[in-house]
Write an enzyme that holds these catalytic residues in place. Structure first.
Site, PDB file in Angstrom:
ATOM      1  N   ASP A 141       0.903   0.727  -5.759  1.00 43.23           N
ATOM      2  CA  ASP A 141       1.238  -0.099  -4.588  1.00 43.23           C
ATOM      3  C   ASP A 141       1.260   0.758  -3.331  1.00 43.23           C
ATOM      4  OD1 ASP A 141       4.042  -2.259  -3.674  1.00 43.23           O
ATOM      5  OD2 ASP A 141       1.896  -2.399  -3.259  1.00 43.23           O
ATOM      6  N   LYS A 144      -4.255   1.636  -0.304  1.00 46.77           N
ATOM      7  CA  LYS A 144      -5.241   0.948  -1.156  1.00 46.77           C
ATOM      8  C   LYS A 144      -6.484   1.816  -1.388  1.00 46.77           C
ATOM      9  CE  LYS A 144      -1.939  -1.688  -0.704  1.00 46.77           C
ATOM     10  NZ  LYS A 144      -0.830  -1.436  -1.642  1.00 46.77           N
ATOM     11  N   ASP A 169      -1.141  -3.674  -7.272  1.00 48.11           N
ATOM     12  CA  ASP A 169      -0.812  -4.727  -6.315  1.00 48.11           C
ATOM     13  C   ASP A 169      -1.914  -4.819  -5.265  1.00 48.11           C
ATOM     14  OD1 ASP A 169       1.739  -5.345  -3.804  1.00 48.11           O
ATOM     15  OD2 ASP A 169       0.658  -6.742  -5.085  1.00 48.11           O
ATOM     16  N   ASN A 170      -2.038  -5.968  -4.613  1.00 45.73           N
ATOM     17  CA  ASN A 170      -2.884  -6.154  -3.425  1.00 45.73           C
ATOM     18  C   ASN A 170      -4.376  -5.970  -3.660  1.00 45.73           C
ATOM     19  OD1 ASN A 170      -0.330  -4.169  -2.264  1.00 45.73           O
ATOM     20  ND2 ASN A 170      -0.469  -6.316  -1.617  1.00 45.73           N
ATOM     21  N   GLU A 199       2.782 -11.450  -0.633  1.00 47.17           N
ATOM     22  CA  GLU A 199       4.237 -11.648  -0.595  1.00 47.17           C
ATOM     23  C   GLU A 199       4.678 -12.492   0.601  1.00 47.17           C
ATOM     24  OE1 GLU A 199       2.793  -8.717  -1.135  1.00 47.17           O
ATOM     25  OE2 GLU A 199       3.347  -7.235   0.364  1.00 47.17           O
TER      26      GLU A 199
HETATM   27  O1  LIG Z   1      -0.282  -0.944   2.758  1.00 47.93           O
HETATM   28  C1  LIG Z   1       0.367  -1.444   1.845  1.00 47.93           C
HETATM   29  N1  LIG Z   1       0.979  -0.667   0.953  1.00 47.93           N
HETATM   30  C2  LIG Z   1       0.777   0.757   1.032  1.00 47.93           C
HETATM   31  C3  LIG Z   1       1.867   1.421   1.752  1.00 47.93           C
HETATM   32  C4  LIG Z   1       1.600   2.510   2.474  1.00 47.93           C
HETATM   33  C5  LIG Z   1       2.720   3.234   3.123  1.00 47.93           C
HETATM   34  O2  LIG Z   1       3.663   3.596   2.121  1.00 47.93           O
HETATM   35  C6  LIG Z   1       3.171   4.841   1.551  1.00 47.93           C
HETATM   36  C7  LIG Z   1       2.727   5.555   2.785  1.00 47.93           C
HETATM   37  O3  LIG Z   1       3.873   6.178   3.315  1.00 47.93           O
HETATM   38  C8  LIG Z   1       2.248   4.489   3.737  1.00 47.93           C
HETATM   39  O4  LIG Z   1       2.863   4.585   4.994  1.00 47.93           O
HETATM   40  C9  LIG Z   1       0.533  -2.924   1.738  1.00 47.93           C
HETATM   41  C10 LIG Z   1       0.119  -3.723   2.802  1.00 47.93           C
HETATM   42  C11 LIG Z   1       0.263  -5.104   2.721  1.00 47.93           C
HETATM   43  N2  LIG Z   1      -0.191  -5.914   3.835  1.00 47.93           N
HETATM   44  O5  LIG Z   1      -0.131  -7.153   3.739  1.00 47.93           O
HETATM   45  O6  LIG Z   1      -0.637  -5.308   4.827  1.00 47.93           O
HETATM   46  C12 LIG Z   1       0.845  -5.716   1.604  1.00 47.93           C
HETATM   47  C13 LIG Z   1       1.254  -4.908   0.535  1.00 47.93           C
HETATM   48  O7  LIG Z   1       1.822  -5.464  -0.600  1.00 47.93           O
HETATM   49  C14 LIG Z   1       1.109  -3.526   0.587  1.00 47.93           C
HETATM   50  O8  LIG Z   1       1.510  -2.788  -0.503  1.00 47.93           O
HETATM   51 MG   LIG Z   2       1.848  -4.077  -2.175  1.00 54.18          MG
END
Ligand SMILES: O=C(NC/C=C/[C@H]1OC[C@H](O)[C@@H]1O)c1cc([N+](=O)[O-])cc(O)c1O
Ligand SMILES: [Mg+2]
Length: 214
Positions: A141, A144, A169-170, A199
């Site tokens: 998660d 990506k 996820d995603n 979500e």
């Molecule tokens: O980027 C996503 N997850 C990755 C997270 C990235 C951040 O956390 C780890 C790193 O520090 C970065 O700043 C994400 C984005 C969306 N979205 O709708 O943009 C929905 C989701 O479920 C997601 O896991």
């Molecule tokens: Mg996610």
């Protein structure tokens, strides 16, 4: 100074959830994200799919990539058997600080090891540093674009055995097309898509469950 969204999410947990009660922590975050501020937790709908995969697998060792505020960390750990371990990696120090407090509020510190750093740095250290032999479940998660390279790294580090499960996820939104193509085409995986929604929204998203065949 202005608070951040993760700080406000933690505040909602401390205000509305009962210490030591993981389900109340999950509920408090879902309420906050549905009615106050959207945040990128796996959420309640996809969370139920996550719960069913974890419960069915009954994993002893779980790796989560991308902790964020610890929502899925708490959700998974609350379903693990007594001596099971969950290692969760988070690159962003601010997120890690919040997740640590959310995990503590849920009373799950003993089951969870939160590591601050990059998956590229820590996956190769899993065996020697954490005494991990094999991973039963990996919940992906994080960024990506890192799903595919990290999957190859997990394979190369010998962390996957016949039956290990990758749950991503995603895979639709924001999407991880190269990862999806890889696990669906590779003869080394049996892959299955669980259709759901992004979500707290009506947009399509889903989880991809891929069993490593060895
Ligand atoms: O980027 C996503 N997850 C990755 C997270 C990235 C951040 O956390 C780890 C790193 O520090 C970065 O700043 C994400 C984005 C969306 N979205 O709708 O943009 C929905 C989701 O479920 C997601 O896991
Ligand atoms: Mg996610």
């Amino acid at each position: 100074t202005q608070s951040t969204r993760p700080q406000r999410l933690l505040g909602a947990v401390q205000k509305n959830a009962t210490r030591g009660d993981p389900r109340s922590v999950v509920k408090a975050i879902d309420e906050f994200c549905r009615h106050k501020e959207w945040a990128m937790n796996v959420g309640d709908e996809k969370g139920c799919i996550l719960d069913s995969v974890v419960s069915e697998l009954n994993p002893a060792t779980v790796l989560e990539l991308g902790t964020y505020c610890g929502y899925s960390t708490v959700r998974i750990a609350s379903l693990l058997p007594p001596h099971a371990k969950l290692i969760t990696l988070e690159f962003n120090p601010d997120y890690a600080k919040i997740a640590c407090q959310v995990i503590a509020w849920a009373g799950l510190e003993d089951k969870i090891q939160l590591v601050e750093g990059s998956s590229a740095e820590w996956i190769p250290k899993m065996k020697e540093h954490f005494g991990v032999k094999m991973l039963d479940l990996v919940f992906m998660d994080h960024w990506k674009d890192d799903y595919l390279p990290d999957t190859k790294l997990l394979e190369d580090c010998g962390l996957l055995r016949k039956g290990s499960v990758l749950l991503a996820d995603n895979v639709i939104c924001p999407g991880s097309p190269d990862y999806l193509k890889y696990v669906r085409r590779s003869p080394r995986y049996k892959s299955q898509y669980f259709r759901s929604h992004l979500e707290y929204t009506k947009a399509e998203d889903g989880l991809e469950k891929s069993v490593f065949l060895g």
